[in-house]
Design a protein around this motif. Sequence first.
Motif, PDB file in Angstrom:
ATOM      1  N   VAL A  71      -5.519  12.872  -0.936  1.00 26.35           N
ATOM      2  CA  VAL A  71      -4.665  11.988  -0.134  1.00 26.35           C
ATOM      3  C   VAL A  71      -5.473  10.814   0.403  1.00 26.35           C
ATOM      4  O   VAL A  71      -4.984   9.676   0.475  1.00 26.35           O
ATOM      5  CB  VAL A  71      -4.008  12.784   1.016  1.00 26.35           C
ATOM      6  N   ALA A  72      -6.742  11.061   0.760  1.00 24.12           N
ATOM      7  CA  ALA A  72      -7.567   9.981   1.298  1.00 24.12           C
ATOM      8  C   ALA A  72      -7.900   8.930   0.250  1.00 24.12           C
ATOM      9  O   ALA A  72      -7.981   7.743   0.560  1.00 24.12           O
ATOM     10  CB  ALA A  72      -8.858  10.559   1.882  1.00 24.12           C
ATOM     11  N   THR A  73      -8.105   9.355  -1.001  1.00 18.31           N
ATOM     12  CA  THR A  73      -8.507   8.402  -2.041  1.00 18.31           C
ATOM     13  C   THR A  73      -7.303   7.825  -2.778  1.00 18.31           C
ATOM     14  O   THR A  73      -7.055   6.620  -2.746  1.00 18.31           O
ATOM     15  CB  THR A  73      -9.455   9.086  -3.036  1.00 18.31           C
ATOM     16  N   ALA A  74      -6.502   8.693  -3.429  1.00 13.52           N
ATOM     17  CA  ALA A  74      -5.322   8.209  -4.148  1.00 13.52           C
ATOM     18  C   ALA A  74      -4.203   7.835  -3.186  1.00 13.52           C
ATOM     19  O   ALA A  74      -3.360   6.994  -3.508  1.00 13.52           O
ATOM     20  CB  ALA A  74      -4.835   9.274  -5.129  1.00 13.52           C
ATOM     21  N   GLY A  75      -4.161   8.447  -2.016  1.00 13.12           N
ATOM     22  CA  GLY A  75      -3.103   8.143  -1.062  1.00 13.12           C
ATOM     23  C   GLY A  75      -3.207   6.761  -0.471  1.00 13.12           C
ATOM     24  O   GLY A  75      -2.198   6.154  -0.101  1.00 13.12           O
ATOM     25  N   ARG A  76      -4.428   6.235  -0.390  1.00 16.21           N
ATOM     26  CA  ARG A  76      -4.595   4.883   0.166  1.00 16.21           C
ATOM     27  C   ARG A  76      -3.927   3.833  -0.715  1.00 16.21           C
ATOM     28  O   ARG A  76      -3.164   2.997  -0.216  1.00 16.21           O
ATOM     29  CB  ARG A  76      -6.083   4.587   0.355  1.00 16.21           C
ATOM     30  N   PRO A  77      -4.153   3.827  -2.042  1.00 11.59           N
ATOM     31  CA  PRO A  77      -3.382   2.907  -2.884  1.00 11.59           C
ATOM     32  C   PRO A  77      -1.883   3.152  -2.821  1.00 11.59           C
ATOM     33  O   PRO A  77      -1.093   2.210  -2.928  1.00 11.59           O
ATOM     34  CB  PRO A  77      -3.924   3.179  -4.293  1.00 11.59           C
ATOM     35  N   VAL A  78      -1.483   4.419  -2.647  1.00  9.68           N
ATOM     36  CA  VAL A  78      -0.049   4.726  -2.551  1.00  9.68           C
ATOM     37  C   VAL A  78       0.553   4.058  -1.320  1.00  9.68           C
ATOM     38  O   VAL A  78       1.622   3.436  -1.378  1.00  9.68           O
ATOM     39  CB  VAL A  78       0.168   6.255  -2.510  1.00  9.68           C
ATOM     40  N   VAL A  79      -0.130   4.180  -0.184  1.00  7.74           N
ATOM     41  CA  VAL A  79       0.369   3.566   1.046  1.00  7.74           C
ATOM     42  C   VAL A  79       0.437   2.052   0.898  1.00  7.74           C
ATOM     43  O   VAL A  79       1.425   1.408   1.285  1.00  7.74           O
ATOM     44  CB  VAL A  79      -0.520   3.959   2.243  1.00  7.74           C
ATOM     45  N   PHE A  80      -0.617   1.485   0.337  1.00 13.29           N
ATOM     46  CA  PHE A  80      -0.630   0.036   0.161  1.00 13.29           C
ATOM     47  C   PHE A  80       0.461  -0.409  -0.804  1.00 13.29           C
ATOM     48  O   PHE A  80       1.212  -1.353  -0.534  1.00 13.29           O
ATOM     49  CB  PHE A  80      -1.995  -0.414  -0.360  1.00 13.29           C
ATOM     50  N   ALA A  81       0.561   0.263  -1.952  1.00 12.35           N
ATOM     51  CA  ALA A  81       1.553  -0.127  -2.954  1.00 12.35           C
ATOM     52  C   ALA A  81       2.966   0.054  -2.415  1.00 12.35           C
ATOM     53  O   ALA A  81       3.835  -0.806  -2.615  1.00 12.35           O
ATOM     54  CB  ALA A  81       1.355   0.689  -4.229  1.00 12.35           C
ATOM     55  N   GLY A  82       3.224   1.178  -1.739  1.00 18.45           N
ATOM     56  CA  GLY A  82       4.544   1.386  -1.161  1.00 18.45           C
ATOM     57  C   GLY A  82       4.879   0.345  -0.119  1.00 18.45           C
ATOM     58  O   GLY A  82       6.013  -0.150  -0.055  1.00 18.45           O
ATOM     59  N   GLY A  83       3.894  -0.018   0.696  1.00 20.80           N
ATOM     60  CA  GLY A  83       4.121  -1.075   1.681  1.00 20.80           C
ATOM     61  C   GLY A  83       4.437  -2.403   1.027  1.00 20.80           C
ATOM     62  O   GLY A  83       5.282  -3.172   1.511  1.00 20.80           O
ATOM     63  N   THR A  84       3.767  -2.682  -0.104  1.00 24.25           N
ATOM     64  CA  THR A  84       4.033  -3.919  -0.828  1.00 24.25           C
ATOM     65  C   THR A  84       5.460  -3.932  -1.371  1.00 24.25           C
ATOM     66  O   THR A  84       6.154  -4.959  -1.311  1.00 24.25           O
ATOM     67  CB  THR A  84       3.038  -4.088  -1.985  1.00 24.25           C
ATOM     68  N   VAL A  85       5.903  -2.794  -1.910  1.00 28.47           N
ATOM     69  CA  VAL A  85       7.282  -2.697  -2.405  1.00 28.47           C
ATOM     70  C   VAL A  85       8.269  -2.973  -1.277  1.00 28.47           C
ATOM     71  O   VAL A  85       9.218  -3.758  -1.426  1.00 28.47           O
ATOM     72  CB  VAL A  85       7.545  -1.303  -3.019  1.00 28.47           C
ATOM     73  N   VAL A  86       8.041  -2.362  -0.124  1.00 28.37           N
ATOM     74  CA  VAL A  86       8.957  -2.506   1.001  1.00 28.37           C
ATOM     75  C   VAL A  86       9.000  -3.944   1.495  1.00 28.37           C
ATOM     76  O   VAL A  86      10.073  -4.527   1.698  1.00 28.37           O
ATOM     77  CB  VAL A  86       8.547  -1.552   2.148  1.00 28.37           C
ATOM     78  N   VAL A  87       7.826  -4.545   1.677  1.00 24.86           N
ATOM     79  CA  VAL A  87       7.786  -5.923   2.177  1.00 24.86           C
ATOM     80  C   VAL A  87       8.430  -6.876   1.180  1.00 24.86           C
ATOM     81  O   VAL A  87       9.167  -7.802   1.557  1.00 24.86           O
ATOM     82  CB  VAL A  87       6.330  -6.336   2.477  1.00 24.86           C
ATOM     83  N   ILE A 106      11.463  -5.889  -6.512  1.00 26.14           N
ATOM     84  CA  ILE A 106      11.116  -4.498  -6.834  1.00 26.14           C
ATOM     85  C   ILE A 106       9.956  -4.436  -7.825  1.00 26.14           C
ATOM     86  O   ILE A 106       8.990  -3.689  -7.634  1.00 26.14           O
ATOM     87  CB  ILE A 106      12.345  -3.766  -7.387  1.00 26.14           C
ATOM     88  N   LEU A 107      10.045  -5.242  -8.884  1.00 28.71           N
ATOM     89  CA  LEU A 107       9.034  -5.167  -9.933  1.00 28.71           C
ATOM     90  C   LEU A 107       7.677  -5.648  -9.452  1.00 28.71           C
ATOM     91  O   LEU A 107       6.644  -5.078  -9.824  1.00 28.71           O
ATOM     92  CB  LEU A 107       9.477  -5.984 -11.144  1.00 28.71           C
ATOM     93  N   PHE A 108       7.656  -6.677  -8.635  1.00 27.17           N
ATOM     94  CA  PHE A 108       6.358  -7.141  -8.158  1.00 27.17           C
ATOM     95  C   PHE A 108       5.711  -6.078  -7.275  1.00 27.17           C
ATOM     96  O   PHE A 108       4.498  -5.862  -7.336  1.00 27.17           O
ATOM     97  CB  PHE A 108       6.503  -8.455  -7.399  1.00 27.17           C
ATOM     98  N   GLY A 109       6.539  -5.395  -6.497  1.00 29.49           N
ATOM     99  CA  GLY A 109       5.988  -4.317  -5.695  1.00 29.49           C
ATOM    100  C   GLY A 109       5.529  -3.148  -6.544  1.00 29.49           C
ATOM    101  O   GLY A 109       4.436  -2.602  -6.339  1.00 29.49           O
ATOM    102  N   LEU A 110       6.354  -2.757  -7.542  1.00 26.11           N
ATOM    103  CA  LEU A 110       5.985  -1.621  -8.382  1.00 26.11           C
ATOM    104  C   LEU A 110       4.753  -1.912  -9.228  1.00 26.11           C
ATOM    105  O   LEU A 110       3.909  -1.037  -9.449  1.00 26.11           O
ATOM    106  CB  LEU A 110       7.154  -1.253  -9.298  1.00 26.11           C
ATOM    107  N   SER A 111       4.643  -3.133  -9.731  1.00 24.13           N
ATOM    108  CA  SER A 111       3.480  -3.459 -10.548  1.00 24.13           C
ATOM    109  C   SER A 111       2.204  -3.375  -9.733  1.00 24.13           C
ATOM    110  O   SER A 111       1.118  -3.131 -10.280  1.00 24.13           O
ATOM    111  CB  SER A 111       3.638  -4.858 -11.155  1.00 24.13           C
ATOM    112  N   MET A 112       2.311  -3.572  -8.418  1.00 24.32           N
ATOM    113  CA  MET A 112       1.145  -3.431  -7.555  1.00 24.32           C
ATOM    114  C   MET A 112       0.674  -1.986  -7.485  1.00 24.32           C
ATOM    115  O   MET A 112      -0.488  -1.713  -7.190  1.00 24.32           O
ATOM    116  CB  MET A 112       1.463  -3.947  -6.152  1.00 24.32           C
ATOM    117  N   ASP A 113       1.597  -1.029  -7.722  1.00 25.36           N
ATOM    118  CA  ASP A 113       1.174   0.379  -7.775  1.00 25.36           C
ATOM    119  C   ASP A 113       0.042   0.548  -8.781  1.00 25.36           C
ATOM    120  O   ASP A 113      -1.027   1.092  -8.478  1.00 25.36           O
ATOM    121  CB  ASP A 113       2.343   1.273  -8.208  1.00 25.36           C
ATOM    122  N   TYR A 114       0.309   0.104 -10.004  1.00 26.99           N
ATOM    123  CA  TYR A 114      -0.681   0.248 -11.067  1.00 26.99           C
ATOM    124  C   TYR A 114      -1.891  -0.648 -10.819  1.00 26.99           C
ATOM    125  O   TYR A 114      -3.024  -0.267 -11.105  1.00 26.99           O
ATOM    126  CB  TYR A 114      -0.052  -0.084 -12.422  1.00 26.99           C
TER     127      TYR A 114
END
Length: 756
Positions: free
Chosen positions: A285-301, A622-630
Amino acid sequence: MLSKALLRLGASAARHPWRVIAAWLIAATLAVLAAIAFGGRTADSMTAPGLDSQRAAELIERAGTGQEGMTAQVVVTPLDGAATFFDDDGARTALTRLRAEVKRLPHVLGTSDPAGALDAGGDTAVRGGLVSADGRIAVVRVQYPDQSRLSAEDLDALVGLGDRLRAELPLRVEMGGNLFYAFSDPDGGVSELIGLLAAAVILFLAFGSLVAAALPIGMAVFGLTVGVATMTVLAGVTDVPTFAPVLGSMVGLGVGIDYALFVLARHREYLAGGLDPHEAAGRAVATAGRPVVFAGGTVVVSILGLAVANVPFMTVGGLAVSIVVLIMVLASVTLLPAFLGAAGPRLGRAGRIGRALRTRKPGRLARRRHPAAGAAHAAGWRRWIGHVSRHPVPYAVGAAGLLLTATLPVLGLRVGLPDDGSLPHSRTERRAYDLVAEGFGPGTNGPLVIAADPTGDPGVLDRLVGAVAADPGIASVAPTHIDRATGIATLVVFPTTSPQDKATADTIARLRTDVLPTAIGHGPARAHVGGAAASLSDVGRRTSERLPVFVAAVLAMSFLLLMLVFRSILVPLKAVLLNLLSIGAAYGIMVAVFQWGWGGALIGLEATVPIVSFIPMFLFAILFGLSMDYEVFLLSRVREEYLRTGDNGTAIVEGVSRTARIITSAALIMVAVFLSFAVADDPSTKMFGLGLATAIFIDATVVRMVLVPATMTLLGRTNWWLPKWLDRMLPRGPVGTDDTDAESTGEAPRPRLVDR
């Protein structure tokens, strides 16, 4: 630091899994109960302040004619194909009964009387637009009050009456109108189930374990239950558009399973390295979860940025989808580690079926037992990324050229709203649409309502009627209705073309810019063009005008956030440009399929349609946020390798190859989920599904596995260039990253990146 907080959160959830799971069960139960008690039904309100169609609606509402409300139409024809209402007394009697029963439905303000028009004479009936010239088709137009006083129960009552009368009367009965558009249940259900099953298969093939495959699915179902229930509660407070639950399900399932996959993959790596399940879950959660939080926040914003369009239904729809994404992020860092802790060490082993599948290739089982199994699985990807890195120029030019070519159809993009003529023939709305077009002309399916206030110029109405009737885009004008109290007049006019035809939008524009101003002159009178077709045209124009501003804002925000995360100028700039390429290619493919008809039959598209006016902006968000996930997941690993080795080439090959299998699996899951919605009946749902699936596929293959390693190789060490003065200004808090993140998760110390 964010990593420390996530480490504690993940480890705590893994140590006390049943408490966390129970808390989520309680939350899901409360959300469902709240939805039942306080929730509402979704409804579409395609209006926006300041539009000409909105001004027309306000005038009509002042007049109190009822024409500002919802409408429906019941279209009938004798079951005997040779019979007509002119010569079949039984059919005429049935028509009279049908109208009487429709008139008795709750909230119906009035109905047209085709039987009465027949009694008055054939010519009168034809002129009234109630019975076709050949006498075979009759229309009962039903007037309801405005949408705020209605609900889906009114639609259910009308549909139920139609089902009963079909069995009792010698008539073919079909129904349509904007009451259906506003309150029809969105597509979903079966599509969601298909998407979940496809995701389960892909997860099992990726991990070779039923337990490992079940955990992301379980987490996504929990999150989706809470998210959709919350959306239903929101619908009880404000108008939530009908596409929001469908889009929320699409995006929620996609990101939820993806986020879980990222965390689960890292958790299994730590288990293979000998850590106990609780510590492995915390570190994952500390390593992979950090990109998840950032990517999810990007999708939301990004999605919340839709508010810049100043179209209320888009703002509310974006808010509803954002709620689902936020819940999925929360589930990824709380519920998922609880599942991981409850599963224990079993997640580090493949099941019997998984072992059988893997032993079909020599040496695979032996590699799986080795602690460095993840590295062994990355061997094929490492060879590919190394090959691309040795030939960066041809791969960069070729891939960019391919995406630019796919983008070219965007030059022919035409926004609008598909009418009922684009629905499958299995829908009663489509059959009613075809009957009306056959009997009265295609424009009858999309009448325009001109509202005029003739204050100070009593002769203006005659000039208006004459000028509108003379326009080549107008087939007929119904008798003018004048409200005695206010003097406001309403004219219902029928275009010569269908609602989704570009010529109809041109007619609306011509009426506003030429016909009406010329008829009114410089006097105090005023007139506005309204109706469903005009409202949708106005919304499309506004979203097109605001799209560049929205795109610029999202690009700027994404650039700044990526710069904070990766301490670089060129990495975020490259990410923004490559994401634009993949989204542009997705737009181009949508135009080719929906406007040109290329391959439309494969997704059940029966006619070419314009791109729904609000979809390009929604898709971009949506797509710009989702692409930030990867982007974040991949570049985080590349940065880790660069900080560890200080060698750009090694960092690219190792970082991309170690994440390639997970990104590919995640992309396949998203593509499967989105494509399951592309076969829905509604063209808007098809567009969302195909657009999202295409963009994710392009992003995870051409962009991540070709363009990213090629361009990063060409840029070399300048990938990580950041001026010292700017580095001192940027925060290193919850968003920015630095080397202490590695220490907080127990990773080996890494050399600090030297800024030049």
